[in-house]
Write an enzyme that holds these catalytic residues in place. Structure first.
Site, PDB file in Angstrom:
ATOM      1  N   ARG A 132       0.702  -1.093   0.030  1.00  0.00           N
ATOM      2  CA  ARG A 132      -0.027  -0.143   0.144  1.00  0.00           C
ATOM      3  C   ARG A 132       0.976   1.319  -0.082  1.00  0.00           C
ATOM      4  NH1 ARG A 132      -5.141  -2.184   3.305  1.00  0.00           N
ATOM      5  NH2 ARG A 132      -6.463  -2.177   1.678  1.00  0.00           N
ATOM      6  N   GLN A 137      -1.318   2.715  -5.485  1.00  0.00           N
ATOM      7  CA  GLN A 137      -2.485   2.885  -5.219  1.00  0.00           C
ATOM      8  C   GLN A 137      -3.675   2.541  -6.003  1.00  0.00           C
ATOM      9  OE1 GLN A 137      -3.307   7.065  -3.854  1.00  0.00           O
ATOM     10  NE2 GLN A 137      -2.572   6.300  -1.534  1.00  0.00           N
ATOM     11  N   ASP A 140      -4.907  -1.105  -5.660  1.00  0.00           N
ATOM     12  CA  ASP A 140      -5.121  -1.501  -4.529  1.00  0.00           C
ATOM     13  C   ASP A 140      -6.590  -2.049  -4.452  1.00  0.00           C
ATOM     14  OD1 ASP A 140      -5.677  -1.827  -1.821  1.00  0.00           O
ATOM     15  OD2 ASP A 140      -5.466   0.042  -1.134  1.00  0.00           O
ATOM     16  N   SER A 143      -8.598  -2.366  -1.425  1.00  0.00           N
ATOM     17  CA  SER A 143      -9.577  -1.252  -0.925  1.00  0.00           C
ATOM     18  C   SER A 143     -10.743  -1.134  -1.996  1.00  0.00           C
ATOM     19  CB  SER A 143      -8.614   0.031  -1.215  1.00  0.00           C
ATOM     20  OG  SER A 143      -7.490   0.067   0.010  1.00  0.00           O
ATOM     21  N   TYR A 239      -1.316  -1.325   9.417  1.00  0.00           N
ATOM     22  CA  TYR A 239      -2.081  -2.386   9.629  1.00  0.00           C
ATOM     23  C   TYR A 239      -2.154  -2.534  10.969  1.00  0.00           C
ATOM     24  CZ  TYR A 239      -2.605  -3.900   4.745  1.00  0.00           C
ATOM     25  OH  TYR A 239      -2.996  -3.865   3.446  1.00  0.00           O
TER      26      TYR A 239
HETATM   27  P1  NAD Z   1      -7.840  -4.400   7.594  1.00  0.00           P
HETATM   28  O1  NAD Z   1      -9.084  -5.064   6.499  1.00  0.00           O
HETATM   29  O2  NAD Z   1      -6.687  -5.191   7.587  1.00  0.00           O
HETATM   30  O3  NAD Z   1      -8.674  -4.293   8.853  1.00  0.00           O
HETATM   31  C1  NAD Z   1     -10.117  -3.543   9.160  1.00  0.00           C
HETATM   32  C2  NAD Z   1      -9.886  -2.581  10.314  1.00  0.00           C
HETATM   33  O4  NAD Z   1      -9.763  -3.488  11.473  1.00  0.00           O
HETATM   34  C3  NAD Z   1      -8.581  -1.773  10.556  1.00  0.00           C
HETATM   35  O5  NAD Z   1      -8.922  -0.267  10.339  1.00  0.00           O
HETATM   36  C4  NAD Z   1      -7.750  -2.301  11.669  1.00  0.00           C
HETATM   37  O6  NAD Z   1      -7.186  -1.355  12.666  1.00  0.00           O
HETATM   38  C5  NAD Z   1      -9.047  -2.891  12.535  1.00  0.00           C
HETATM   39  N1  NAD Z   1      -8.680  -3.720  13.604  1.00  0.00           N
HETATM   40  C6  NAD Z   1      -7.756  -4.694  13.589  1.00  0.00           C
HETATM   41  N2  NAD Z   1      -7.958  -5.466  14.789  1.00  0.00           N
HETATM   42  C7  NAD Z   1      -9.084  -4.645  15.538  1.00  0.00           C
HETATM   43  C8  NAD Z   1      -9.465  -4.823  16.953  1.00  0.00           C
HETATM   44  N3  NAD Z   1      -9.117  -5.945  17.855  1.00  0.00           N
HETATM   45  N4  NAD Z   1     -10.493  -4.232  17.384  1.00  0.00           N
HETATM   46  C9  NAD Z   1     -10.823  -3.249  16.491  1.00  0.00           C
HETATM   47  N5  NAD Z   1     -10.519  -2.749  15.289  1.00  0.00           N
HETATM   48  C10 NAD Z   1      -9.561  -3.712  14.878  1.00  0.00           C
HETATM   49  O7  NAD Z   1      -7.638  -2.889   7.079  1.00  0.00           O
HETATM   50  P2  NAD Z   1      -7.741  -2.054   5.727  1.00  0.00           P
HETATM   51  O8  NAD Z   1      -9.208  -1.665   5.714  1.00  0.00           O
HETATM   52  O9  NAD Z   1      -7.445  -2.810   4.548  1.00  0.00           O
HETATM   53  O10 NAD Z   1      -6.920  -0.845   6.181  1.00  0.00           O
HETATM   54  C11 NAD Z   1      -5.683  -0.840   6.951  1.00  0.00           C
HETATM   55  C12 NAD Z   1      -4.967   0.311   7.002  1.00  0.00           C
HETATM   56  O11 NAD Z   1      -4.282   0.536   5.673  1.00  0.00           O
HETATM   57  C13 NAD Z   1      -5.699   1.511   7.380  1.00  0.00           C
HETATM   58  O12 NAD Z   1      -4.930   2.476   7.964  1.00  0.00           O
HETATM   59  C14 NAD Z   1      -5.929   2.142   6.039  1.00  0.00           C
HETATM   60  O13 NAD Z   1      -6.208   3.652   6.329  1.00  0.00           O
HETATM   61  C15 NAD Z   1      -4.492   1.651   5.366  1.00  0.00           C
HETATM   62  N6  NAD Z   1      -4.724   1.810   3.972  1.00  0.00           N
HETATM   63  C16 NAD Z   1      -3.807   2.630   3.130  1.00  0.00           C
HETATM   64  C17 NAD Z   1      -3.848   2.621   1.820  1.00  0.00           C
HETATM   65  C18 NAD Z   1      -2.819   3.517   1.118  1.00  0.00           C
HETATM   66  O14 NAD Z   1      -2.122   4.078   1.705  1.00  0.00           O
HETATM   67  N7  NAD Z   1      -2.648   3.189  -0.140  1.00  0.00           N
HETATM   68  C19 NAD Z   1      -4.873   2.046   1.047  1.00  0.00           C
HETATM   69  C20 NAD Z   1      -5.803   1.456   1.947  1.00  0.00           C
HETATM   70  C21 NAD Z   1      -5.875   1.075   3.407  1.00  0.00           C
END
Ligand code: NAD
Length: 390
Positions: A132, A137, A140, A143, A239
């Site tokens: 990521r 992007q 992705d 996402s 993450y």
């Molecule tokens: P994911 O599907 O791995 O997890 C979903 C959410 O569950 C996350 O926000 C995580 O913090 C949360 N989680 C995990 N354990 C938990 C718990 N015990 N209690 C409560 N919540 C919990 O995550 P995602 O949606 O794929 O995204 C993860 C991170 O990556 C985020 O910070 C997101 O903003 C970031 N991201 C960055 C980019 C980029 O920079 N290109 C793109 C997409 C996502």
């Protein structure tokens, strides 16, 4: 089919009918095929592959693809097999040595299922492993699909509860807004919050990553904070990390309290490569109001709710618990469109002057690779396989 002489210098990406239950997405939409044809690729697809996403064979031939009925012949032709879901072993076996497979391959959840790809000398790239970073992007796909799942989960919940979402002031009195609780405020959770807010619900959200708080508040929802004693909750990739039982319990206690007044709970919490954290036990569900609905989006990795069963509807004293594992497939046009753009952006890294060019030193290509030249190319996957053998 192109003349044989052409096949030697034109890359041949292939798309098959996706065969999974309820799968309606297609890996490449015609608009992406057109872009690949412009990049000198000779794209072939199995007849009918686009129908679930409302695209006919004619839509594909109109942009220069070849449509073939014989799946076996297609596999033999493929330089690159572009899929949504991991192919079945017999499809892996039908590909020629050195062929590339690109798609959601679930390498961290089910590494053993990629052994046929390893044994057949295939080069596999997993959309789950695309880093990521800013440069990636446009690729992705996680996402893209999480966005759709978060949106659709709210509609499922709204459809199921015996109440309306918005606050209404009517001549017959005031209707209070629905209360939605979102657990996990990553991509799916944030989209669920935004969708629920658009429908007029009052929304609360919880995440272990403190950084999520600002994003939750910016969408007009309340962020629930738990004192985790300064614990490190995220890795350098952004993450969440796996929490201790004590830290998880603190979260669960707060959730159980807030669940008592929620009409819809959407859970999205995941930790990459691990079982999903349990956020709601039986007691938390027992404390909910009759008519309330829980939608567990972590069903594929074990679920956030102990009572949830993947793709089943569980009823518990008037509370419904659902764990749909493939919501993106229920919005196949937009899911395919976004996915197709993501994989095409990735393919463009692999195609140079119409030929396949695999630069494993590239900071997107290398980390996304699972198997190459008969070896595991990803350390985490190799370690998971080792652990299974021991
Ligand atoms: P994911 O599907 O791995 O997890 C979903 C959410 O569950 C996350 O926000 C995580 O913090 C949360 N989680 C995990 N354990 C938990 C718990 N015990 N209690 C409560 N919540 C919990 O995550 P995602 O949606 O794929 O995204 C993860 C991170 O990556 C985020 O910070 C997101 O903003 C970031 N991201 C960055 C980019 C980029 O920079 N290109 C793109 C997409 C996502």
């Amino acid at each position: 089919m192109p003349p044989a002489a052409q096949l030697s210098f034109i890359i041949a990406p292939v798309v098959l009918n996706e065969t999974g239950d309820g799968e309606a997405r297609v890996a490449l939409m015609p608009e992406s095929v057109q872009k690949l044809v412009e990049a000198k690729a000779f794209v072939s697809l199995e007849s009918g592959a686009g129908l679930g996403a409302a695209r006919t064979d004619e839509d594909y031939t109109a942009v220069g693809a070849s449509v073939v009925k014989d799946r076996k012949a297609l596999l033999e032709l493929a330089d690159v097999l572009v899929v949504v879901n991991r192919p079945a072993p017999k499809d892996f076996n039908g590909l020629k040595k050195g062929a590339v497979v690109l798609g959601f391959l679930r390498p961290l959840d089910e590494p053993a299922k990629l052994v046929p790809a390893l044994e057949n000398g295939l080069t596999t790239f997993s959309m789950e492993l695309v880093p990521r970073i800013t440069r990636a992007q446009a690729m992705d796909a996680l996402s893209s699909m999480a966005t759709i799942a978060g949106y659709k989960a709210v509609l499922l919940g709204a459809n199921r509860i015996p109440r309306m979402f918005p606050l209404l002031m009517t001549a017959a009195g005031t209707v209070p807004p629905a209360r939605v609780l979102v657990l996990g405020a990553g991509v799916a959770g944030l989209q669920a919050i935004a969708t629920a807010r658009r429908l007029g619900a009052v929304v609360e959200a919880y995440d272990v990553r403190a950084a999520a708080g600002e994003q939750v508040r910016s969408l007009g929802a309340t962020f629930l904070e738990v004192d985790l004693g300064g614990l490190q909750t995220e890795d350098k990739g952004g993450y969440a990390v796996e929490l201790s039982e004590e830290a998880l319990k603190r979260g669960r206690d707060l959730i159980a309290e807030r669940a008592k007044t929620a009409d819809v709970i959407i859970t999205t919490a995941q930790v990459p490569g691990r079982r999903a954290p349990v956020l709601m036990d039986e007691a938390a569900v027992n404390g909910m109001r009759r008519g309330a609905v829980v939608i567990d989006l972590a069903g594929l990795t074990g679920g956030n709710v102990t009572l949830s069963k993947p793709d089943e509807i569980v009823e518990r004293d008037g509370v419904t618990i659902m764990a749909p594992t493939n919501l993106p497939a229920t919005v196949p046009v937009h899911a395919s469109q976004l996915y197709s753009r993501n994989v095409t952006a990735f393919l463009k890294l692999l195609i140079k002057d119409g030929t396949l060019h695999l630069d494993m030193n590239d900071d997107v290509v290398g980390p996304s690779c699972v198997t190459h030249e008969g070896k595991w190319a990803n350390q985490r996957v190799a370690a998971a396989i080792d652990a299974m053998v021991k």
